[in-house]
Structure formats: C-alpha cells, structure tokens
Scaffold this active site. Structure first.
Site, mmCIF file in Angstrom:
data_model
loop_
_atom_site.group_PDB
_atom_site.id
_atom_site.type_symbol
_atom_site.label_atom_id
_atom_site.label_comp_id
_atom_site.label_asym_id
_atom_site.label_seq_id
_atom_site.Cartn_x
_atom_site.Cartn_y
_atom_site.Cartn_z
ATOM 1 C CE LYS A 35 6.693 -4.679 -0.180
ATOM 2 N NZ LYS A 35 5.671 -3.749 -0.659
ATOM 3 C CB THR A 36 5.393 -3.326 -5.941
ATOM 4 O OG1 THR A 36 5.738 -2.834 -4.639
ATOM 5 C CG2 THR A 36 4.394 -2.390 -6.595
ATOM 6 C CG ASP A 226 2.206 -3.848 -0.385
ATOM 7 O OD1 ASP A 226 2.952 -4.780 -0.013
ATOM 8 O OD2 ASP A 226 2.613 -2.872 -1.043
ATOM 9 C CD GLU A 227 5.339 -2.629 2.806
ATOM 10 O OE1 GLU A 227 5.779 -3.426 3.659
ATOM 11 O OE2 GLU A 227 6.060 -2.074 1.968
ATOM 12 C CD GLN A 257 11.566 -5.068 4.147
ATOM 13 O OE1 GLN A 257 11.685 -3.891 3.805
ATOM 14 N NE2 GLN A 257 11.283 -6.015 3.269
ATOM 15 N NE ARG A 610 15.055 -0.230 2.671
ATOM 16 C CZ ARG A 610 14.125 -1.012 2.147
ATOM 17 N NH1 ARG A 610 13.272 -0.542 1.267
ATOM 18 N NH2 ARG A 610 14.061 -2.292 2.475
#
Length: 747
Positions: A35-36, A226-227, A257, A610
């Site tokens: 996504k980044t 973002d997020e 998330q 992770r």
C-alpha cells in the site's frame, strides 16, 4: 520515461489504484500488499499528469513513513515531489494552526505543544488545587477521559453541559467535567495545546472560519490518507472538511488491521466510505509480498471468524514456507526460556538478532522475557519502553527551549526553575503559583519583576536566583537568532549551568545523561541540515510530533520486544507471538463484548502478518497475575488455525501421556488414527449461560454484571448467536454480546 518508473513492477490491482486520479477512491489493502508503494506511485502519477505539488496533501501515521514516501516519489518524478504536503495528521494540524489560528482568536501562533506527560502534570496540579483525592481521581484516568472527549470533538464546555444535563451522572464524571474546564482554561493561559487539541482546534478553526476553510480546500485539490481504518472522529471530520470541494479523496487502509479503538479509532470510517461517497471506486489489494503461504493461510483462517469486515483473502506468489511452530510452557518463565532456546537455534541458521521480534499483548509480559534475555546475554530493545524524548535530561532541555519560545509556558517553567539547583525550593514555587493565581498573571512575568517577588514574600536568596534566571531566559530570547539550532541548544545547556552540574557530579547515570544530551544535539544538527531556514519554533514542533517508530534504529543487531499494537506497520523475518491465552490474548476485557473480541482477533491477525519467514506461537499453562498463579486456557486464536499449518507443539516440561493431553494436541505426539481435523476447544465460562436457548428481538435478558436489558437484534443462532442488548442502566447503554461467552440468561 517517467511513467515507466511509476508503473514498473506494479500488479494489475496496484496499477488500477495508481491510475485512478479523479474522484473518491477506497484502496482496501491487505497486510504486506504494497500500500505504501501504491500511495507513493499515485503521488508521482498525479505530478506526472500536471498536478502541482502544493495541490496535493498526503497524510500518514508516522513522520518516518512520510519522509520515505517523499524520497521515493522524488526518485520517480524529481524534486517537485519534495514540495508535496506529506505529513502526519498532527503535523499537518500544527502547521495550519501556526499559519491561521490567530485569525480565529482561539490561540496565538507561538503555542507550545504539550506531550502526554506535560498534560498529565497539568491535570495532576489541577486535581491537587481542587483538593481531590488522587487515588480516586487518578491523573492518567482523568487525562484519558478528556482525550476521548476531544477525539469525539467534544470541547470542555460542551462536555460539562452534557454532564450537568444528565442528573444521573456520577460525582466522578461531574468532577472530571470541572477538571476539563480548568484544564482548558490553563492551556489557553499557557498558550499551549496537547496532541488532541491540534485536531480539535484545527477542525473548529475550519468549521468556524469560511475564509480559512476555503483557502485550504482550494489548495488541497487531491488528498490521500493512509491507514484510514485508524482514524478517529476528529480526523474523519478534518478529512471530510478538506475534501468537500473536490471529492478527490483517496483513502488506503485495511479494516482487518483496525486495532486502535482504545485511542478513539473508529473502524466504521473505512467500512462506511462507500456510504459517504456513493460514487467511490473500490480497489482490493490482496496479493501479499511479505509472508509465506503458510503464514498467510494462518492469518486468513483467524480473521475469517470476524463478521464486521469486508471479505478478502490474502494470497502470495512467495514460497510455501515452514509450518508454524507452537509450544505450550509450564509458566511464563519457562515460556521465556524456550524462546531463548529457539533464538539460539535460529542464530545457528544465520538469522541475525535484528531479524527477530517478540510480540505480546500487554507491556507487563516483557519482564519475564527481559530476565531470560539478560541471563542469556542476548541483546534486545524494548520498542515503546522508556522513549528517548521521555528521559529526564531530554525533557529538561526541551523545557528550556519551549520556555524561551513561549514565555507563558508555566509547565516548562516549573520544570526547570530549579534545574540545575538554584536554591529555589518547593515552598517558594508554591508561593509563586499562589501569587500567579491571585494576580492572574503569567508566572514568568512575576519572576521577571523584583517588585512582584517582594509582594509574593519570596525570601531574599530565592528572589535573587529567580531574577537571575529570568534575566538568563530573556537573554536567550534576544540572542537565539545569533545561533544555528544545534549551537543554540549547546549555548542553553552550557550557559544555564546544566552541563556543568552533570560534569561536576561524576556518576554512571550522569555520564549516560551527558551522552543522551549529545544525541539531542545530533537531533538538532539533523533538523538544521534538513531545514536550513527552520527556526526554534519549527524545531520544537518537529520533536514534539516524533513517534516511537520514528526512533527505531534498524541497523542495531538486537531482538525487538514490543506490544502487538506497537508492531503495526513493521515486519520481521521471524516473529514470536507470546502469551496466547484466554484472558490475556484475547484480553479479559473483551470477553463479553463481540465488537471488542473482534478487535482482539484483528490484533492477532496483525501479529501473525508481521512475520515474513517463520512464525512461533507460544503460551503458558499458568501465569503469575498480581502475585498469584493463574491457570489459563489456550487462546481461541490458536484453535482457529488449521492443524495442518502447525509443525509441532514442543513443551518445556516432560510430555504427558497422550491420554492426559487435550485432544487438540495429541496428534503432535502420536500418529493419528484418523486424518487430522480441526478441533475447537470450548471456552469455559463460570456463568455457564443457557447456550441451547433461542433468542429473539424483544426478549428480556439478565447479565451477571450489567443487570437487565432488552434484546434489540439477533445475528446467528445457538451458542454462536450475537445479541445486541440495550441495558436498563443508561450508563451501560447498548452492548454486543456472544451467547457462549457472555454471562446472560433469558428472563
């Protein structure tokens, strides 16, 4: 060509998101799905299509991520990318408030930014001044309630009005309202804002000043967030205001998330995006570039048990990978010892210490792990432990700089008025505080005036010290432009006598403090290098908004220990998820609330994803809690992972005969007579609800803790049914409960 650089290596779904430049866009991006990269390439693509950099606003949740995105975009499109407004929500709000808050009369632009400990110190002072019992009115609890109100855009007066309107509210709530009003008044008096104020006052400024709102709406024609699943009400409203003119809003996130409800994050912001913007395009990013197939299958299996989500399934072209390793230890000490043993084995497989992370649900779990690491001589770092900017000497120098920048900052003044020692005791400080309150004058104005010090009945020796201190601060204010930022930091440290006191008292602690101050000077040098025209105010703003993850030094070869919540946004080749026990993970506080339980499952999903190559899941049969040994069942999240994904269940105690083992794990110790099947360990509930009872809307229910209520909604049937119950006690309100876990009876 520039466009070749932008789209190079993107998959079809990523290309689709990067190419959608106009209108609302929701990118639902699974863990490790790039996504980044999508955000960065989309910024570059906007610039390549003629959009001016100053017309783009991109918001991330750490300064580190913002800087990395800006650098990546610049490598694709060139220097124009460095002129994009790319920052965190708090940094963005601080910047627009510095520019325009004076036009609203809400604050002056030179305001100080109080961190959590500064705010708590002020609240503690107010509790003391109100003669309240600090054991009942715990500053951290009061601070949390005020913070929650601000995140919901509820100011002090509105909060107090709501409390006064409801005659049934407790005395505690009424006093919190009074503390909030006084806290707000003193923040104005000190010309300061806390982190929550940055959002609240920025929203208020935009809502109440059409000219200011129009200015930023015209400037930011393209907005990227973002997020988005972690945004709270204030951040949601801020985004809504800025995007109202053009609707060119791209939000990226993952409902699976969303794990920050305790900070005010609202998962419905992302789940309701299509309702807010009916014309929105939705792109799912499901290809994972981080983890092995085994790890992703485990993550998918766990999260699929949640209902409040948008369906998606992560997949990868990566290798199948190793199966997950599970072991159950006798207690937390044995669990830690087994982890140390596993890490030694991993080292023999050429994994570095920095490749390994230990994740836990609560900070208290780190103690046993730390002791095991110390005994084994293994290097480790606590991420989110004692932070660099919370060390005493660092907060001292920051207090000096903040006072020089804002002479009304009484919290900073009180902190360093006798640091280094100047013979100014607590009795003198109490007299000054009382005189300041009675005269309604800033504390610094009083110590700068000899006549006022006499009227305040300050002893002669202390009076002289106070006046000399005031002269020193005034001199720093006048001379600050003669120095670069790092030179000025050194000047303040030396001229104040702070460094001299540390050097003259040679101890191991003082040597460490001197080293930390040297590192702070390095921080100032880095800022000056990156911001050649930056002033002291800019530097203070920069360091006030640095997060834990911004300070994580990846080059140090140490095992990382952190909570699951601190691990968000990170990845490691090897991950241990520890303490997977009912009551711990999932946490006991979530057991009777289906929404909270789903958030715990999302936290487990975050922990699992992770891991890149190897994943270990651990638990203990017994664990010490408040000095008592407590037996815990294994976490339901372990049972939600198919058996075929788990390699072994090693134990740190002798293996009992298969007949003595839970059926779930017998197959790890003996050849199964039948093909492996998933087995769900029933969760014991001391209230033993009637799981065979069928529930309907309108039924009356009695809860073991919350009393009686009425069923508003029923989802599912039997033991797994989810009930929405509104309780007769208005202070409890509406709760979502799962029948098999909740202490409820039909009445």
């Amino acid at each position: 060509m520039i466009t070749d650089k932008i789209f190079e290596g993107l998959n079809d779904r990523q290309r689709e998101a990067v190419n959608c430049l106009e209108g609302p866009l929701l990118v639902m991006a699974g863990a490790g799905s790039g996504k980044t990269r999508v955000l960065t390439c989309r910024i570059a693509n906007l610039l390549a299509n003629g959009v001016k950099p100053w017309n783009i606003l991109a918001i991330t949740f750490t300064n580190k991520a913002a800087n990395e995105m800006k650098s990546r975009a610049a490598s694709m499109i060139g220097e124009p990318a460095r002129n994009v407004w790319l920052s965190t929500f708090h940094s963005f709000c601080a910047r627009i408030l510095r520019a325009d808050v004076e036009s609203t009369g809400l604050r002056r632009s030179s305001f100080a930014i109080y961190d959590t400990s500064d705010s708590r110190a002020l609240i503690k002072n107010i509790i003391k001044d109100f003669n309240l019992d600090e054991k009942r009115f715990i500053p951290a609890v009061v601070q949390s309630k005020i913070s929650a109100a601000k995140n919901m855009l509820v100011g002090a007066q509105r909060f107090a009005d709501s409390i006064n309107f409801d005659s049934d509210r407790s005395l505690f709530d009424q006093k919190v309202a009074e503390i909030y009003l006084e806290y707000d008044r003193r923040m104005v008096e000190n010309n300061a804002m806390d982190f929550d104020d940055l959002l609240l006052i920025a929203v208020r400024m935009l809502e109440k000043n059409e000219d200011v709102l129009d200015k930023y709406q015209r400037r930011f024609q393209y907005i990227l967030i973002d997020e988005y699943q972690d945004t709270n009400v204030a951040q949601y409203r801020l985004t809504q205001l800025l995007a109202a003119a053009h609707h060119n809003l791209c939000v990226v996130g993952d409902a699976d998330q969303s794990i920050y409800r305790f900070r005010g994050a609202d998962i419905h912001n992302i789940l309701s995006f299509e309702r807010d913007y009916p014309e929105a395009k939705v792109v799912l990013l499901e290809e994972n570039y981080r983890s092995t197939k085994m790890i992703l299958d485990a993550a998918n299996a766990v999260i699929s048990n949640n209902d409040n989500r948008k369906p998606k399934k992560l997949w990868t072209r990566n290798a199948l990978g190793d199966r997950l390793t599970f072991f159950e230890a006798l207690n937390e000490r044995a669990e830690a010892q087994q982890i140390v043993h596993e890490i030694k084995s991993l080292r023999e497989q050429n994994f570095a210490y920095k490749d390994i992370a230990l994740l836990y649900r609560t900070n208290a779990q780190s103690r046993a792990l730390e002791e095991a690491f110390l005994n084994a001589g293994m290097p480790y770092v606590i991420v989110g432990g004692l932070k660099f900017y919370e060390r005493r000497e660092i907060k001292d120098i920051i207090a000096y700089l903040r006072l020089i920048n804002n002479l009304q900052d009484s919290i900073s003044l009180t902190r360093i008025i006798n640091v280094p020692r100047r013979g100014i005791g607590q009795t003198t400080i109490a007299k000054l505080d009382q005189f300041a309150a009675n005269s309604e004058l800033p504390l610094f104005d009083i110590i700068s005036d000899v006549e006022m010090l006499i009227r305040a009945h300050i002893p002669a020796k202390a009076k002289q010290s106070l006046y000399q201190f005031a002269v020193f601060i005034h001199d720093c204010v006048e001379r600050q432009n003669e120095f670069s930022i790092p030179e000025f930091v050194l000047h303040v440290l030396e001229a104040s006598g702070y460094m001299t006191e540390l050097r003259d008292n040679v101890t191991t602690e003082n040597e460490a403090r001197l080293e930390n101050l040297g590192e702070f000077v390095n921080v100032a040098k880095e800022f000056a290098r990156d911001n050649p025209s930056g002033a002291l105010e800019d530097f203070l703003n920069h360091i006030a908004l640095i997060s834990d993850l911004d300070n994580l030094k990846e080059e140090e070869d140490r095992v990382s220990l952190m909570t699951v919540h601190s691990a968000k946004g990170l990845e490691f080749p090897v991950v241990f998820v520890t303490g997977l026990e009912e009551g711990l993970f999932p946490h006991a506080s979530s057991m009777m609330d289906s929404d909270a339980l789903e958030e715990e499952r999302r936290a487990a999903y975050v922990a699992i994803t992770r891991a890149q190559k190897k994943l270990y899941l651990t638990c203990a049969t017994t664990r010490s809690t408040f000095g008592k040994e407590q037996m815990n069942a294994r976490s339901r999240f372990i049972d939600e992972i198919p058996l075929e994904l788990i390699a072994s269940a090693r134990r740190t105690r002798p293996t009992p005969p298969p007949s003595m083992m839970p059926r779930r794990f017998q197959s790890f110790y003996e050849a199964p007579a039948q093909p492996k099947k998933s087995f769900q360990m029933p969760v014991k509930n001391k209230f033993m609800p009637d799981v065979g009872v069928e529930w309907s809307t309108g039924d009356r229910a009695r809860h073991g803790k919350w009393g009686e209520g009425t069923v508003l909604k029923v989802q599912g049937a039997g033991a797994n049914a989810q009930l929405t119950i509104v309780f007769d006690d208005a202070s409890i309100g509406k709760k979502n409960l799962i029948v098999q876990y909740a202490p409820i009876k039909k009445i």
